[in-house]
Motif scaffolding. Structure first.
Motif, mmCIF file in Angstrom:
data_model
loop_
_atom_site.group_PDB
_atom_site.id
_atom_site.type_symbol
_atom_site.label_atom_id
_atom_site.label_comp_id
_atom_site.label_asym_id
_atom_site.label_seq_id
_atom_site.Cartn_x
_atom_site.Cartn_y
_atom_site.Cartn_z
ATOM 1 N N VAL A 42 4.180 -13.247 3.289
ATOM 2 C CA VAL A 42 3.744 -11.910 2.909
ATOM 3 C C VAL A 42 4.820 -10.932 3.374
ATOM 4 C CG1 VAL A 42 1.982 -10.138 3.266
ATOM 5 C CG2 VAL A 42 1.318 -12.540 3.106
ATOM 6 N N PRO A 43 5.391 -10.146 2.456
ATOM 7 C CA PRO A 43 6.460 -9.225 2.860
ATOM 8 C C PRO A 43 5.934 -8.118 3.783
ATOM 9 C CG PRO A 43 5.863 -8.865 0.567
ATOM 10 C CD PRO A 43 5.087 -10.062 1.035
ATOM 11 N N GLU A 44 6.833 -7.582 4.572
ATOM 12 C CA GLU A 44 6.460 -6.525 5.510
ATOM 13 C C GLU A 44 6.102 -5.217 4.794
ATOM 14 O OE1 GLU A 44 8.195 -4.359 9.538
ATOM 15 O OE2 GLU A 44 9.350 -5.941 8.575
ATOM 16 N N TYR A 45 6.756 -4.977 3.662
ATOM 17 C CA TYR A 45 6.537 -3.739 2.918
ATOM 18 C C TYR A 45 6.097 -4.043 1.494
ATOM 19 C CZ TYR A 45 9.209 -1.916 6.826
ATOM 20 O OH TYR A 45 9.644 -1.617 8.089
ATOM 21 N N ALA A 46 5.419 -3.096 0.884
ATOM 22 C CA ALA A 46 4.998 -3.246 -0.508
ATOM 23 C C ALA A 46 6.230 -3.272 -1.413
ATOM 24 C CB ALA A 46 4.086 -2.089 -0.903
ATOM 25 N N PRO A 47 6.159 -3.993 -2.544
ATOM 26 C CA PRO A 47 7.291 -4.028 -3.479
ATOM 27 C C PRO A 47 7.594 -2.636 -4.033
ATOM 28 C CG PRO A 47 5.609 -5.653 -4.080
ATOM 29 C CD PRO A 47 5.040 -4.813 -2.983
ATOM 30 N N ASP A 48 8.858 -2.405 -4.356
ATOM 31 C CA ASP A 48 9.281 -1.105 -4.889
ATOM 32 C C ASP A 48 8.496 -0.721 -6.138
ATOM 33 O OD1 ASP A 48 11.118 -0.781 -2.857
ATOM 34 O OD2 ASP A 48 12.803 -1.565 -4.031
ATOM 35 N N SER A 49 8.175 -1.707 -6.993
ATOM 36 C CA SER A 49 7.428 -1.403 -8.220
ATOM 37 C C SER A 49 6.038 -0.846 -7.894
ATOM 38 C CB SER A 49 7.310 -2.655 -9.097
ATOM 39 O OG SER A 49 6.660 -3.692 -8.383
ATOM 40 N N PHE A 50 5.409 -1.366 -6.841
ATOM 41 C CA PHE A 50 4.093 -0.872 -6.424
ATOM 42 C C PHE A 50 4.206 0.562 -5.895
ATOM 43 C CE2 PHE A 50 0.806 -0.349 -3.128
ATOM 44 C CZ PHE A 50 -0.334 -0.544 -3.903
ATOM 45 N N ILE A 51 5.228 0.802 -5.094
ATOM 46 C CA ILE A 51 5.451 2.153 -4.549
ATOM 47 C C ILE A 51 5.698 3.137 -5.692
ATOM 48 C CG2 ILE A 51 6.974 3.557 -3.086
ATOM 49 C CD1 ILE A 51 5.171 1.600 -1.523
ATOM 50 N N ALA A 52 6.475 2.729 -6.698
ATOM 51 C CA ALA A 52 6.753 3.603 -7.844
ATOM 52 C C ALA A 52 5.466 3.961 -8.580
ATOM 53 C CB ALA A 52 7.749 2.922 -8.790
#
Length: 159
Positions: A142-152
């Motif tokens: 599980v990545p530490e941060y949300a994917p860039d696409s989700f943030i966008a």
């Protein structure tokens, strides 16, 4: 090596005693962070407190992590793709102020790296199962941060 952690605020003798008994029976190498628990456990190595750097190292080195249903351990084990067995503290045993750990455990019950157990028997079975899988393919990380696409997508909603 199996790493067990119960956090630093409260002892969790039901979990540690069960792990100690299972380790004695099966000859397992276990290191447990036991919190303010003054009991003696003959089959496992213990420490009251493990600092954050050492905890991360132990999780990284472990074949299996066992813990109370604490979010810090759930996140750390998931970020490293480690198999995790959680036994939530329960209010009716006097292990916590309420049953929030049952709610946490139920929320994570379907995660591929997490097995939720309620007692010594199910803990022993889960340990056998997870240790048998230790040589199999690694679990998803599980990545530490949300994917860039989700943030966008979130930014579009907020603008």
């Amino acid at each position: 090596m199996i790493y067990v952690t119960v956090g630093t605020q409260l002892p969790f003798a039901r979990l540690i005693k069960a792990v100690n008994d299972i380790a004695a029976e099966k000859g397992l190498d276990v290191f447990a962070q036991v919190g303010p628990d003054k009991s003696h456990y003959h089959a496992i190595k213990t420490a009251d407190f493990v600092g954050p750097e050492d905890a991360n190292r132990l999780i990284h080195e472990a074949d299996l992590v066992i813990a109370h249903a604490g979010m810090g351990t759930i996140i750390s084990a998931s970020q490293l793709g480690k198999p995790l067995i959680i036994m939530p503290r329960q209010f009716h045993y006097g292990e916590h102020r309420n049953d929030h750990q049952l709610a946490t455990a139920n929320r994570f019950r379907d995660f591929p790296n997490i097995t939720v157990v309620e007692d010594k028997r199910s803990l022993s079975e889960a340990m056998d199962s997870r240790l048998e899988q230790a040589d199999g393919p690694p679990l998803g990380v599980v990545p530490e941060y949300a994917p860039d696409s989700f943030i966008a997508e979130l930014k579009k909603l907020l603008v």
